[in-house]
Structures are given as C-alpha cells and as structure tokens.
Design a protein around this motif. Structure first.
Motif, PDB file in Angstrom:
ATOM      1  N   GLY A 106     -10.996 -10.719  -1.261  1.00  0.00           N
ATOM      2  CA  GLY A 106     -11.227  -9.695  -0.247  1.00  0.00           C
ATOM      3  C   GLY A 106     -11.260  -8.293  -0.810  1.00  0.00           C
ATOM      4  N   VAL A 107     -10.576  -7.407  -0.126  1.00  0.00           N
ATOM      5  CA  VAL A 107     -10.609  -5.983  -0.480  1.00  0.00           C
ATOM      6  C   VAL A 107     -10.105  -5.722  -1.903  1.00  0.00           C
ATOM      7  CG1 VAL A 107      -8.321  -5.414   0.447  1.00  0.00           C
ATOM      8  CG2 VAL A 107     -10.111  -3.662   0.385  1.00  0.00           C
ATOM      9  N   LEU A 108      -9.217  -6.567  -2.402  1.00  0.00           N
ATOM     10  CA  LEU A 108      -8.686  -6.356  -3.753  1.00  0.00           C
ATOM     11  C   LEU A 108      -9.745  -6.547  -4.831  1.00  0.00           C
ATOM     12  CD1 LEU A 108      -5.232  -8.121  -3.363  1.00  0.00           C
ATOM     13  CD2 LEU A 108      -5.772  -5.683  -3.128  1.00  0.00           C
ATOM     14  N   ALA A 109     -10.843  -7.216  -4.499  1.00  0.00           N
ATOM     15  CA  ALA A 109     -11.910  -7.476  -5.465  1.00  0.00           C
ATOM     16  C   ALA A 109     -12.987  -6.400  -5.460  1.00  0.00           C
ATOM     17  CB  ALA A 109     -12.554  -8.832  -5.187  1.00  0.00           C
ATOM     18  N   VAL A 110     -12.997  -5.544  -4.428  1.00  0.00           N
ATOM     19  CA  VAL A 110     -14.086  -4.577  -4.308  1.00  0.00           C
ATOM     20  C   VAL A 110     -13.659  -3.168  -4.685  1.00  0.00           C
ATOM     21  CG1 VAL A 110     -15.280  -5.928  -2.548  1.00  0.00           C
ATOM     22  CG2 VAL A 110     -13.711  -4.121  -1.854  1.00  0.00           C
ATOM     23  N   GLU A 111     -14.685  -2.361  -4.872  1.00  0.00           N
ATOM     24  CA  GLU A 111     -14.471  -0.966  -5.262  1.00  0.00           C
ATOM     25  C   GLU A 111     -15.588  -0.149  -4.635  1.00  0.00           C
ATOM     26  OE1 GLU A 111     -13.107  -0.005  -9.429  1.00  0.00           O
ATOM     27  OE2 GLU A 111     -15.266   0.337  -9.612  1.00  0.00           O
ATOM     28  N   LEU A 112     -15.245   1.048  -4.222  1.00  0.00           N
ATOM     29  CA  LEU A 112     -16.244   2.014  -3.796  1.00  0.00           C
ATOM     30  C   LEU A 112     -16.369   3.056  -4.889  1.00  0.00           C
ATOM     31  CD1 LEU A 112     -15.261   2.666  -0.064  1.00  0.00           C
ATOM     32  CD2 LEU A 112     -16.781   0.914  -1.006  1.00  0.00           C
ATOM     33  N   ASN A 113     -17.492   3.739  -4.903  1.00  0.00           N
ATOM     34  CA  ASN A 113     -17.727   4.809  -5.868  1.00  0.00           C
ATOM     35  C   ASN A 113     -18.561   5.864  -5.184  1.00  0.00           C
ATOM     36  OD1 ASN A 113     -18.185   6.197  -8.440  1.00  0.00           O
ATOM     37  ND2 ASN A 113     -17.602   4.248  -9.361  1.00  0.00           N
ATOM     38  N   ALA A 146     -20.903   0.467  -2.944  1.00  0.00           N
ATOM     39  CA  ALA A 146     -19.953  -0.633  -2.784  1.00  0.00           C
ATOM     40  C   ALA A 146     -20.361  -1.816  -3.652  1.00  0.00           C
ATOM     41  CB  ALA A 146     -19.909  -1.055  -1.315  1.00  0.00           C
ATOM     42  N   TYR A 147     -19.366  -2.403  -4.331  1.00  0.00           N
ATOM     43  CA  TYR A 147     -19.630  -3.536  -5.222  1.00  0.00           C
ATOM     44  C   TYR A 147     -18.314  -4.220  -5.558  1.00  0.00           C
ATOM     45  CZ  TYR A 147     -18.248   0.251  -8.272  1.00  0.00           C
ATOM     46  OH  TYR A 147     -17.572   1.317  -8.816  1.00  0.00           O
ATOM     47  N   ARG A 148     -18.420  -5.420  -6.102  1.00  0.00           N
ATOM     48  CA  ARG A 148     -17.253  -6.146  -6.594  1.00  0.00           C
ATOM     49  C   ARG A 148     -16.910  -5.578  -7.980  1.00  0.00           C
ATOM     50  NH1 ARG A 148     -18.122 -12.326  -6.374  1.00  0.00           N
ATOM     51  NH2 ARG A 148     -18.060 -11.910  -4.141  1.00  0.00           N
ATOM     52  N   LYS A 149     -15.642  -5.315  -8.193  1.00  0.00           N
ATOM     53  CA  LYS A 149     -15.198  -4.722  -9.469  1.00  0.00           C
ATOM     54  C   LYS A 149     -15.690  -5.500 -10.679  1.00  0.00           C
ATOM     55  CE  LYS A 149     -10.849  -3.662  -7.506  1.00  0.00           C
ATOM     56  NZ  LYS A 149      -9.398  -3.614  -7.636  1.00  0.00           N
ATOM     57  N   SER A 150     -15.664  -6.807 -10.606  1.00  0.00           N
ATOM     58  CA  SER A 150     -16.039  -7.637 -11.764  1.00  0.00           C
ATOM     59  C   SER A 150     -17.525  -7.543 -12.106  1.00  0.00           C
ATOM     60  CB  SER A 150     -15.660  -9.095 -11.512  1.00  0.00           C
ATOM     61  OG  SER A 150     -16.393  -9.615 -10.417  1.00  0.00           O
ATOM     62  N   LEU A 167     -12.860   4.156  -5.978  1.00  0.00           N
ATOM     63  CA  LEU A 167     -11.973   4.149  -4.816  1.00  0.00           C
ATOM     64  C   LEU A 167     -11.539   2.709  -4.570  1.00  0.00           C
ATOM     65  CD1 LEU A 167     -14.238   6.401  -2.557  1.00  0.00           C
ATOM     66  CD2 LEU A 167     -12.172   7.131  -3.754  1.00  0.00           C
ATOM     67  N   THR A 168     -10.248   2.454  -4.657  1.00  0.00           N
ATOM     68  CA  THR A 168      -9.708   1.119  -4.416  1.00  0.00           C
ATOM     69  C   THR A 168      -8.543   1.224  -3.434  1.00  0.00           C
ATOM     70  OG1 THR A 168      -8.196   1.278  -6.299  1.00  0.00           O
ATOM     71  CG2 THR A 168     -10.354   0.277  -6.717  1.00  0.00           C
ATOM     72  N   ALA A 169      -8.216   0.113  -2.810  1.00  0.00           N
ATOM     73  CA  ALA A 169      -7.099   0.089  -1.849  1.00  0.00           C
ATOM     74  C   ALA A 169      -6.757  -1.358  -1.538  1.00  0.00           C
ATOM     75  CB  ALA A 169      -7.485   0.831  -0.575  1.00  0.00           C
ATOM     76  N   ASP A 170      -5.690  -1.533  -0.772  1.00  0.00           N
ATOM     77  CA  ASP A 170      -5.326  -2.889  -0.367  1.00  0.00           C
ATOM     78  C   ASP A 170      -5.733  -3.193   1.075  1.00  0.00           C
ATOM     79  OD1 ASP A 170      -3.435  -1.326   0.887  1.00  0.00           O
ATOM     80  OD2 ASP A 170      -1.710  -2.324   0.003  1.00  0.00           O
ATOM     81  N   THR A 171      -6.452  -2.258   1.711  1.00  0.00           N
ATOM     82  CA  THR A 171      -7.060  -2.498   3.023  1.00  0.00           C
ATOM     83  C   THR A 171      -8.473  -1.923   2.998  1.00  0.00           C
ATOM     84  OG1 THR A 171      -6.388  -0.392   4.022  1.00  0.00           O
ATOM     85  CG2 THR A 171      -4.826  -2.247   4.202  1.00  0.00           C
TER      86      THR A 171
END
Length: 182
Positions: A106-113, A146-150, A167-171
């Motif tokens: 979920g959100v732990l795998a994604v990142e905004l930039n 928006a994308y998956r960090k990996s 930009l990362t977060a747990d929600t």
C-alpha cells in the motif's frame, strides 16, 4: 448549480470510444474545472508523468502515438494549465505507467515527487489510494508525480535519483503533508 458535490475526480483520457486527446484531456478538463469552480468543488485531476518534459522519451513516445491519442501529452498540459488558472482548490496527480497486479504494501510502497524529474510505475489500487489521499488531504494548488518506490527512475539522464523532493508517509493523505503549492 447546487449539487452538494464537494469534490470531483477527473481520471478520463483520450480513447477510441470516448474522444480525442484534445476533446478529453484539454476541453473535457476545462469543462470540469469550470463546473468545479461554479459549484465550489475540489478537483483532483489524474494527468500523466512527464507532461512538463517534452524532450523526455516518455513524453515523446506517449505524445506521438497517432490517431485519437496523437498529441495527448500536449493536451494534458493544456488541461493542467487551465485548471491552475481557474481553480485554487485542486490537486494534479501525475502517475507513472500502470502496473498489473495489486500492491502488497500500500502507501508504504509509494512515493510522490514534485518537479516532474522522477517517475516509475504503480498499481491501480496504489493510484486509487493516492487520489483518495489527494481528495481528503486539504492541500490546494499542488502537482505531484506518483510511482512505486522500487520503480523510480529519472525522466531524463541528467535527473538525479533521489531528487530531494520525495514525499512519503504511512497514510495516503499524509503523502501530501509536505507537498509544495504550485
């Protein structure tokens, strides 16, 4: 004009059955922005990664597909700019390529930039979470990629990863806490 609508998500794009890039990604976005302005609704626009990078491979490949998709990136940028000029209460989400399958983290795998320099892919459920987060976050006048960090990668060879704008977060709403307004 009284609809009770507090928010609108525009996630349409040019399609064989639905209209050309100009009709959907430019004029359709503009019409939606006008409607949001008229009723005081928040707009979350799902656009595309690399819209600000016309010399990037991603932009060139996507923009020159031909047929009803021809010029889709140009149309998306025109649509984005119309949203920015008409509204204050909006978030533009620029997802990378949509990956098959579902997210495991979920959100732990994604990142905004921000800055349209970094991208990658993400699943549809991850994108849905990001769009929901954008809608409820309260941030206004924001554009994010928006994308998956990996999967993250520079959109052009000169772009450094990480960019310093991650930009990362747990929600999902928390992803927008430190996003900068346009």
């Amino acid at each position: 004009k009284e609809t009770g609508a507090k928010g609108v998500v525009f996630a349409a794009s040019a399609s064989k059955a639905g209209g050309s890039a100009s009709e959907i990604d430019d004029v359709g976005v503009e019409n939606t922005a006008v409607a949001c302005r008229d009723v005081g609704a928040r707009l979350v626009l799902v656009s595309a990664l690399a819209v600000d990078r016309p010399t990037s491979k991603s932009y060139e490949v996507t923009n020159f597909m031909g047929g009803y998709l021809n010029g889709v990136m140009d149309a998306k940028l025109r649509g984005e700019n119309k949203v920015r000029s008409m509204l204050k209460d909006y978030v533009i989400v620029r997802p990378g390529v949509l990956l098959s399958g579902k997210s495991k983290n979920g959100v732990l795998a994604v990142e905004l930039n921000q800055g349209d320099t970094i991208g990658g892919g993400l699943s549809r459920d991850e994108l849905a979470g990001i769009v929901w987060g954008a809608m409820v976050s309260g941030k206004k006048g924001v554009t994010v990629e928006a994308y998956r960090k990996s999967t993250r990668t520079g959109l052009q060879p000169e772009f450094v990863v990480p960019s310093g704008n991650e930009l990362t977060a747990d929600t999902y709403p928390g992803l927008f806490d430190n996003a900068k307004s346009n």
